[in-house]
Design an enzyme around this catalytic site. Sequence first.
Site, short mmCIF file in Angstrom:
data_model
loop_
_atom_site.label_atom_id
_atom_site.label_comp_id
_atom_site.label_asym_id
_atom_site.label_seq_id
_atom_site.Cartn_x
_atom_site.Cartn_y
_atom_site.Cartn_z
N SER A 117 0.78 -0.99 -0.09
CA SER A 117 -0.05 0.10 -0.03
C SER A 117 0.74 1.21 0.00
CB SER A 117 -0.91 -0.13 1.16
OG SER A 117 -1.73 -0.92 1.59
N GLU A 150 -4.55 -1.02 -8.93
CA GLU A 150 -3.67 0.16 -9.12
C GLU A 150 -2.42 -0.53 -9.66
OE1 GLU A 150 -2.80 2.67 -5.87
OE2 GLU A 150 -2.84 4.52 -6.93
N ASN A 188 -3.72 6.30 -2.32
CA ASN A 188 -3.57 6.68 -0.86
C ASN A 188 -3.32 8.22 -0.51
OD1 ASN A 188 -4.49 4.54 0.74
ND2 ASN A 188 -2.48 3.21 0.32
P1 NAD Z 1 -2.24 -9.60 6.84
O1 NAD Z 1 -1.53 -9.31 8.17
O2 NAD Z 1 -3.83 -9.84 6.79
O3 NAD Z 1 -1.43 -10.70 6.22
C1 NAD Z 1 -0.05 -10.78 6.12
C2 NAD Z 1 0.21 -12.19 5.83
O4 NAD Z 1 1.82 -12.27 5.45
C3 NAD Z 1 0.16 -12.98 7.23
O5 NAD Z 1 -0.71 -14.14 7.10
C4 NAD Z 1 1.80 -13.28 7.66
O6 NAD Z 1 1.72 -14.40 8.40
C5 NAD Z 1 2.19 -13.40 6.03
N1 NAD Z 1 3.68 -13.19 6.23
C6 NAD Z 1 4.41 -12.31 6.76
N2 NAD Z 1 5.71 -12.60 6.40
C7 NAD Z 1 5.77 -13.43 5.71
C8 NAD Z 1 6.89 -14.17 4.82
N3 NAD Z 1 8.23 -13.64 4.89
N4 NAD Z 1 6.51 -14.87 3.74
C9 NAD Z 1 5.31 -15.50 3.65
N5 NAD Z 1 4.38 -14.83 4.44
C10 NAD Z 1 4.56 -13.83 5.23
O7 NAD Z 1 -1.97 -8.38 5.94
P2 NAD Z 1 -3.04 -7.74 4.70
O8 NAD Z 1 -3.97 -6.87 4.97
O9 NAD Z 1 -3.33 -9.00 3.88
O10 NAD Z 1 -2.03 -7.11 3.77
C11 NAD Z 1 -0.86 -7.54 3.03
C12 NAD Z 1 -0.32 -6.51 1.93
O11 NAD Z 1 -1.35 -5.97 1.22
C13 NAD Z 1 0.51 -5.42 2.80
O12 NAD Z 1 1.49 -5.03 1.73
C14 NAD Z 1 -0.49 -4.26 2.80
O13 NAD Z 1 -0.18 -2.86 2.75
C15 NAD Z 1 -1.47 -4.53 1.55
N6 NAD Z 1 -2.79 -4.13 1.22
C16 NAD Z 1 -3.72 -4.35 2.38
C17 NAD Z 1 -5.01 -3.79 2.16
C18 NAD Z 1 -5.92 -4.01 3.28
O14 NAD Z 1 -7.27 -3.48 3.17
N7 NAD Z 1 -5.79 -4.93 4.06
C19 NAD Z 1 -5.44 -3.21 1.00
C20 NAD Z 1 -4.53 -3.03 -0.30
C21 NAD Z 1 -3.24 -3.52 0.13
#
Ligand code: NAD
Length: 282
Positions: A117, A150, A188
């Site tokens: 993000s 995006e 953002n």
């Molecule tokens: P989340 O915390 O729900 O999930 C992240 C997952 O990554 C966890 O299950 C964790 O165990 C895993 N993880 C961490 N380190 C790891 C590694 N080295 N190898 C493999 N798995 C690993 O997070 P999320 O909300 O799904 O966000 C994930 C990404 O998406 C982030 O970069 C976030 O900025 C982006 N994002 C989130 C949203 C949202 O609304 N949640 C929207 C757009 C983008």
Amino acid sequence: MNRVAVIGAGTMGNGIAHVFAQHGWSVALIDTVPAALEKATATIRTNLDRQVKKGTLPTEAPAEVLGRITTATALEAAAGASLVVEAASEIPGVKFGLFEQLDRVAGPEAILATNTSSISITEIAARTGRPGQVIGMHFMNPVPVMQLVEVIRGHATTEATTRTVMETAAALGKTPVEVNDYPGFVSNRVLMPMINEAIFCVMEGVATPEAIDTVMKLGMAHPMGPLALADFIGLDVCLAILEVLHKGLGDDKYRAAPLLRKMVAAGYLGRKSGRGFYEYAK
Ligand code: NAD
């Protein structure tokens, strides 16, 4: 068959795996935490069943879609993929380490995309020996529902990589929009100052959260008010993104509202903690 590896099986990773598998891709869903993989598979099953109930998917589809997804805890499972979509935790060190490893594990032709993000695509790309094949593929939450992807070009991202990712997103039924890599991209950079200004309005007593959200919903036709949206995103996540904008663009117009800092310090993180600008049943 097209093969994608999705790294991280959290909120975004399960949705990304779902959408690719629904569109015929073979998916390797990889997370270091086995429980996250189990939870993701259960979530995908529930969401597919909901699509069947709504009549948007045939009855036999969930089994077929789930049959295309394999799970793994080791990054080596990304080896055969033509595309990797990284959706692991939003921690720069985690992403940098993952891309260094992915550069070794993935085939030389593979495109390495990140769903970050707020972290610089250019900086992530520089950790690899293939910066031209690194790109941002920013899906929105919830992924199976939201239309936008995006697509963010890093400084070195090639035209060929961009075209492939734009076409892939379109083939998933999404609408891709191409932008360049600057802090906050477009989504953002435009959204967070609006949320921050709404928080300044609460702090200065201009109006209540309900009043501010009603003005924006009924007056500007936003489906959700900025404060309800901030609670949905997570106030800690909003603060972290504002810090990236402030630091990266060097302009005080992005400074986070002191009330936002105070709420995060108090553990009022929005929906996930049961309390933000509104209260939520746990
Ligand atoms: P989340 O915390 O729900 O999930 C992240 C997952 O990554 C966890 O299950 C964790 O165990 C895993 N993880 C961490 N380190 C790891 C590694 N080295 N190898 C493999 N798995 C690993 O997070 P999320 O909300 O799904 O966000 C994930 C990404 O998406 C982030 O970069 C976030 O900025 C982006 N994002 C989130 C949203 C949202 O609304 N949640 C929207 C757009 C983008």
